[in-house]
Design a protein around this motif. Structure first.
Motif, PDB file in Angstrom:
ATOM      1  N   UNK A  47      53.666  38.765 -49.724  1.00  0.00           N
ATOM      2  CA  UNK A  47      53.951  38.005 -50.945  1.00  0.00           C
ATOM      3  C   UNK A  47      55.328  37.368 -50.894  1.00  0.00           C
ATOM      4  N   UNK A  48      56.310  38.136 -50.502  1.00  0.00           N
ATOM      5  CA  UNK A  48      57.690  37.655 -50.546  1.00  0.00           C
ATOM      6  C   UNK A  48      58.037  36.733 -49.379  1.00  0.00           C
ATOM      7  N   UNK A  49      57.494  37.005 -48.194  1.00  0.00           N
ATOM      8  CA  UNK A  49      57.914  36.250 -47.022  1.00  0.00           C
ATOM      9  C   UNK A  49      56.855  35.269 -46.495  1.00  0.00           C
ATOM     10  N   UNK A  50      55.649  35.735 -46.280  1.00  0.00           N
ATOM     11  CA  UNK A  50      54.624  34.882 -45.671  1.00  0.00           C
ATOM     12  C   UNK A  50      54.202  33.759 -46.615  1.00  0.00           C
ATOM     13  N   UNK A  51      53.889  34.099 -47.840  1.00  0.00           N
ATOM     14  CA  UNK A  51      53.433  33.072 -48.786  1.00  0.00           C
ATOM     15  C   UNK A  51      54.530  32.057 -49.085  1.00  0.00           C
ATOM     16  N   UNK A  52      55.761  32.515 -49.207  1.00  0.00           N
ATOM     17  CA  UNK A  52      56.849  31.566 -49.484  1.00  0.00           C
ATOM     18  C   UNK A  52      57.113  30.658 -48.283  1.00  0.00           C
ATOM     19  N   UNK A  53      56.970  31.193 -47.081  1.00  0.00           N
ATOM     20  CA  UNK A  53      57.149  30.349 -45.896  1.00  0.00           C
ATOM     21  C   UNK A  53      56.026  29.316 -45.790  1.00  0.00           C
ATOM     22  N   UNK A  54      54.808  29.733 -46.101  1.00  0.00           N
ATOM     23  CA  UNK A  54      53.692  28.784 -46.091  1.00  0.00           C
ATOM     24  C   UNK A  54      53.906  27.688 -47.132  1.00  0.00           C
ATOM     25  N   UNK A  55      54.394  28.047 -48.296  1.00  0.00           N
ATOM     26  CA  UNK A  55      54.666  27.049 -49.336  1.00  0.00           C
ATOM     27  C   UNK A  55      55.767  26.103 -48.892  1.00  0.00           C
ATOM     28  N   UNK A  56      56.771  26.626 -48.201  1.00  0.00           N
ATOM     29  CA  UNK A  56      57.852  25.777 -47.690  1.00  0.00           C
ATOM     30  C   UNK A  56      57.311  24.805 -46.634  1.00  0.00           C
ATOM     31  N   UNK A  57      56.407  25.272 -45.767  1.00  0.00           N
ATOM     32  CA  UNK A  57      55.819  24.376 -44.766  1.00  0.00           C
ATOM     33  C   UNK A  57      55.000  23.275 -45.434  1.00  0.00           C
ATOM     34  N   UNK A  58      54.242  23.645 -46.448  1.00  0.00           N
ATOM     35  CA  UNK A  58      53.468  22.640 -47.190  1.00  0.00           C
ATOM     36  C   UNK A  58      54.410  21.611 -47.823  1.00  0.00           C
TER      37      UNK A  58
END
Length: 156
Positions: A47-58
């Motif tokens: 939740x804290x790292x993977x999802x936020x990194x994916x959102x940043x890539x998007x």
């Protein structure tokens, strides 16, 4: 001539907001998790790292598309290439580098096979675009703050 009904400059600013938030929150969150949570905490970590990194890539991809559109319509790079902004560097196989122009920032994001983050300098985060075609270039190191200064100031 028809134009998009989308508020493109605002969409650029929204995506810059996501990039800045990610770039400047990652290290403090890692510190918090390291000091506060013992054990694996798999779902929390995702939740804290993977999802936020994916959102940043998007946000990177959306930013690049909208930035290219604005550059085509308003010639942003024509204006900012005359200024003293340094948006980052393009790295080649032979070790040489070249300063990136604003339009090239969008192009390198669009043509990247993937992204990494260089957060080693706390106030100078870099988005690292990994090349799909390493014969032309290896990576582009984009200065998130410099790009944010320009994009965050767009009117519209």
């Amino acid at each position: 001539m028809p134009k998009l009904s989308l508020p493109v400059a605002k969409l650029v600013r929204e995506n810059i907001s996501v990039l800045m938030t990610y770039a400047f929150s990652r290290a403090p969150l890692e510190n918090l998790v390291e000091k506060t949570f013992a054990g694996e905490w798999k779902q929390f970590q995702e939740t804290v790292f993977v999802l936020s990194e994916q959102r940043a890539e998007k946000a990177c991809l959306e930013l690049a598309i909208f930035l290219r559109y604005l550059d085509d319509e308003e010639d942003l790079s024509g204006y900012y290439d005359r200024e003293t902004f340094q948006f980052g560097q393009l790295e080649f196989q032979d070790g040489s580098t070249k300063e990136l122009k604003l339009r090239e920032v969008a192009n390198k994001i669009i043509h990247a096979v993937g992204f990494e983050w260089d957060l080693t300098q706390p106030f100078k985060p870099k988005l690292v675009c990994i090349s799909r075609d390493t014969e032309k270039w290896i990576r582009a190191r984009i200065d998130v703050v410099a790009v944010s200064a320009v994009c965050g100031s767009l009117v519209g």
